[in-house]
Design a protein around this motif. Sequence first.
Motif, short mmCIF file in Angstrom:
data_model
loop_
_atom_site.label_atom_id
_atom_site.label_comp_id
_atom_site.label_asym_id
_atom_site.label_seq_id
_atom_site.Cartn_x
_atom_site.Cartn_y
_atom_site.Cartn_z
N TRP A 64 56.53 69.62 43.95
CA TRP A 64 56.36 70.41 44.51
C TRP A 64 55.05 70.63 45.06
CZ3 TRP A 64 58.41 74.92 46.03
CH2 TRP A 64 57.86 76.37 46.34
N TYR A 65 53.72 69.82 44.33
CA TYR A 65 52.57 69.27 44.56
C TYR A 65 52.60 68.53 45.39
CZ TYR A 65 47.62 68.39 43.50
OH TYR A 65 46.20 68.17 43.42
N THR A 66 53.46 67.67 45.48
CA THR A 66 53.19 66.61 46.95
C THR A 66 53.63 67.44 47.95
OG1 THR A 66 53.66 64.99 45.04
CG2 THR A 66 54.17 64.59 47.36
N MET A 67 54.83 67.94 47.99
CA MET A 67 55.32 68.57 49.03
C MET A 67 53.60 69.36 50.06
SD MET A 67 58.42 69.78 48.46
CE MET A 67 58.81 71.20 48.77
N GLY A 68 52.54 69.95 48.53
CA GLY A 68 51.91 70.59 49.30
C GLY A 68 50.43 70.06 49.71
N ILE A 69 50.63 68.92 49.72
CA ILE A 69 49.26 67.52 49.99
C ILE A 69 49.38 67.92 51.77
CG2 ILE A 69 49.19 67.12 47.67
CD1 ILE A 69 50.66 64.26 48.94
N GLY A 70 50.27 68.36 52.34
CA GLY A 70 49.83 67.71 53.51
C GLY A 70 50.72 66.45 54.33
N TRP A 71 51.36 66.14 55.36
CA TRP A 71 52.09 64.71 55.44
C TRP A 71 51.02 63.87 55.93
CZ3 TRP A 71 56.83 63.11 55.04
CH2 TRP A 71 57.71 64.62 55.30
N GLU A 72 49.58 64.05 55.87
CA GLU A 72 49.17 63.35 56.68
C GLU A 72 48.21 62.67 55.43
OE1 GLU A 72 45.78 65.13 59.89
OE2 GLU A 72 44.96 63.07 59.06
N ALA A 73 47.97 63.82 54.36
CA ALA A 73 47.80 62.85 53.01
C ALA A 73 48.53 61.96 52.34
CB ALA A 73 47.46 64.11 52.05
N PHE A 74 50.07 63.00 52.87
CA PHE A 74 51.01 61.98 51.79
C PHE A 74 50.96 60.73 53.53
CE2 PHE A 74 55.52 60.20 52.22
CZ PHE A 74 55.58 61.09 50.59
N TRP A 75 50.57 60.53 54.14
CA TRP A 75 51.48 59.15 55.03
C TRP A 75 49.91 58.27 54.64
CZ3 TRP A 75 55.99 57.89 55.35
CH2 TRP A 75 56.07 58.59 56.53
N ASN A 76 48.75 58.77 54.83
CA ASN A 76 47.32 57.70 54.27
C ASN A 76 47.95 57.35 52.93
OD1 ASN A 76 45.92 58.59 56.26
ND2 ASN A 76 44.86 60.77 56.02
N ALA A 77 48.24 58.09 52.00
CA ALA A 77 48.33 57.76 50.97
C ALA A 77 49.00 56.39 51.12
CB ALA A 77 48.83 58.52 49.69
N ILE A 78 50.47 56.81 51.85
CA ILE A 78 51.49 55.96 51.50
C ILE A 78 51.08 54.37 52.34
CG2 ILE A 78 53.84 55.76 52.36
CD1 ILE A 78 53.85 56.93 49.70
N PHE A 79 50.16 54.90 53.55
CA PHE A 79 50.31 53.52 54.40
C PHE A 79 49.30 52.76 53.74
CE2 PHE A 79 54.00 55.16 56.75
CZ PHE A 79 54.33 53.90 57.12
N ASP A 80 49.56 52.18 52.76
CA ASP A 80 47.81 51.28 52.70
C ASP A 80 48.09 50.19 51.85
OD1 ASP A 80 45.89 50.78 50.83
OD2 ASP A 80 45.65 52.45 48.98
N PRO A 81 47.82 49.38 52.96
CA PRO A 81 48.05 47.92 52.15
C PRO A 81 47.90 47.72 51.12
CG PRO A 81 46.19 47.61 54.13
CD PRO A 81 47.26 49.35 53.40
N ARG A 82 47.22 48.19 50.30
CA ARG A 82 46.78 47.90 48.28
C ARG A 82 47.84 48.72 48.17
NH1 ARG A 82 41.52 49.50 45.01
NH2 ARG A 82 42.23 48.98 43.18
N LEU A 83 48.44 49.53 48.46
CA LEU A 83 50.34 50.42 48.04
C LEU A 83 51.05 48.89 48.50
CD1 LEU A 83 52.19 52.38 46.18
CD2 LEU A 83 51.87 52.85 48.65
N PHE A 84 50.67 48.45 50.27
CA PHE A 84 52.08 47.80 50.16
C PHE A 84 52.60 46.08 49.01
CE2 PHE A 84 51.89 49.75 54.46
CZ PHE A 84 53.00 50.04 54.35
N ALA A 85 50.83 45.85 48.70
CA ALA A 85 50.83 44.46 47.91
C ALA A 85 51.37 44.96 46.59
CB ALA A 85 49.08 44.89 47.70
#
Lengths: 267, 278
Positions: B32-53
């Motif tokens: 629920w909380y994740t759905m509330g942060i909005g797509w932009e914040a979600f993608w910013n957190a996911i498309f992170d080179p550090r997360l990919f590594a």
Amino acid sequence: MNTKTYKPLLIFIAFLFLTLFLLLPLLIIFIGAFSQGFGVFWHSITEPAARHAIFLTLLVVVVTVPLHTLFGLSAAWALTKYRFRGRQLLITLIEIPFAVSPVIAGLVFIILYGVNGFLGEWLLANNLQIIFAVPGIIFATMFVTLPFIARELIPLMEAQGSDAEEASLTLGAGGFRTFYHVTLPAIKWGLLYGVILCSARAIGEFGAVSVVSGRIRGATNTMPLHVEILYNEYQFAAAFSVALLMSLFAIFTIVIKQVVERKQQLG
Amino acid sequence: MKRTLPGFPLSFGFMMFYMSFIVFIPLIALVWYTMGIGWEAFWNAIFDPRLFAALRLSFSASFIAAIINGVFGLLIAWVLVRYDFFGKRIMDGMIDLPFALPTAVAGIALTSLYAENGWIGSLLAPLGIQVAFTPIGVTIALTFIGLPFVVRMVEPVLRSLDQETEEAAGLLGASPFTIFKTVLLPLLTPAILAGMTLAFARALGEYGSVVFIAGNIPMQTEIVPLLIMNKLEQFDYAGATAIATVMLALSFILLLGANILQWWLSRNLGQKVVDSSR
């Protein structure tokens, strides 16, 4: 198949692998704990911060394990003595905490009870603190250890069926009396192992507790967190001393499992 | 089946209330909380080179650890089921150590062992192999954590097999290797895979045993759970929940896979029991 020729070789490889991965780590805990003598070991497990960590860990166990025992018995009774749609699904759902990272298990409670969480304002208004306090540690530990007792009992009670209970009821015994005199004796060894394994995991839970604890020394430090702090301060002998206490309980758990398996084979 | 036993509403009610309170509601709150942060914040957190590594490290180290446990787990299960030898009960008990030992304790023990001045680390250092604070160290910790799964999954299957097929193949002149490959392995594969899947899923989320030996160097030895921890320490709840939701989805897919394998296994084993009883 004639595998006798390979027997010594395969046993040797198995022992070598287990020595490298299990025996040496265990050995190094014992040696590390006494590396600076018995005095340092004794001091490390009796100084105030350690005593408090031990106390807090025991408190978590004393709250978590009896509640999980009640849950395990209820779940096993409801899911094995009756047949209904979704029964199999519920058995699977009980194991969900196994699939969740301990860090996420801690995070969910921050989302729910943290200052910025869903119930944060309400808790603040009522002067209740869960996160960075003892209740948060207990919740996180409960999440992670929820399945342990239930999953020991469910297969046991499934295999046992319910004929004996039905007979007892027919003979006029009440529900609780039937449970106490008929069901409980048949599952007691499985229950014992479940309770001890659950305690071992509650004592040792690190990731989830580390997220919600706030790591305040002498206030919200459990034994594993205390070990982490000592280790990061290069107090290796002290870290291994507290680690040894927890390892002894882990070894006790394994011994109980062997005893219980033997009892179940005999009975 | 007759519903003659009392206590269904009480036991079922307590079970559902307890599970909802401890597990379901908190997990739903996370999504629920994740759905509330909005797509932009979600993608910013996911498309992170550090997360990919971190994802690359978590997946590859967990995968290699699962393979190691698949091979050695099969070997240990075989030794425990088919042979009698001195120390067998101790070996059997030791297998469960990773289930019972606190992860942080395993973490500091493995780190001390594989550090450059440790018992094993000092033997490997002259060969130019560094284990602690490298991806190899992460893999070793994850191997430790996943060790019991394949053994405990393969053991009962191996025990349930009758040895007649193997003996027949041997009489027909097949070599032990051929018998293993053509008779045993096909029967054991589902159990091995189910055990490996569980070990893999456990390894993906593991934190305590890894953080000590990993050294936690960004882009190099940082695992996904540690990244969530870092975000939390910076009070970046949106970032932490976004990563956690992705991890959660992956874990459930794995749990589903393991369950399907186990279901397949019990169905086929059930078949086997019927066959031998005829």
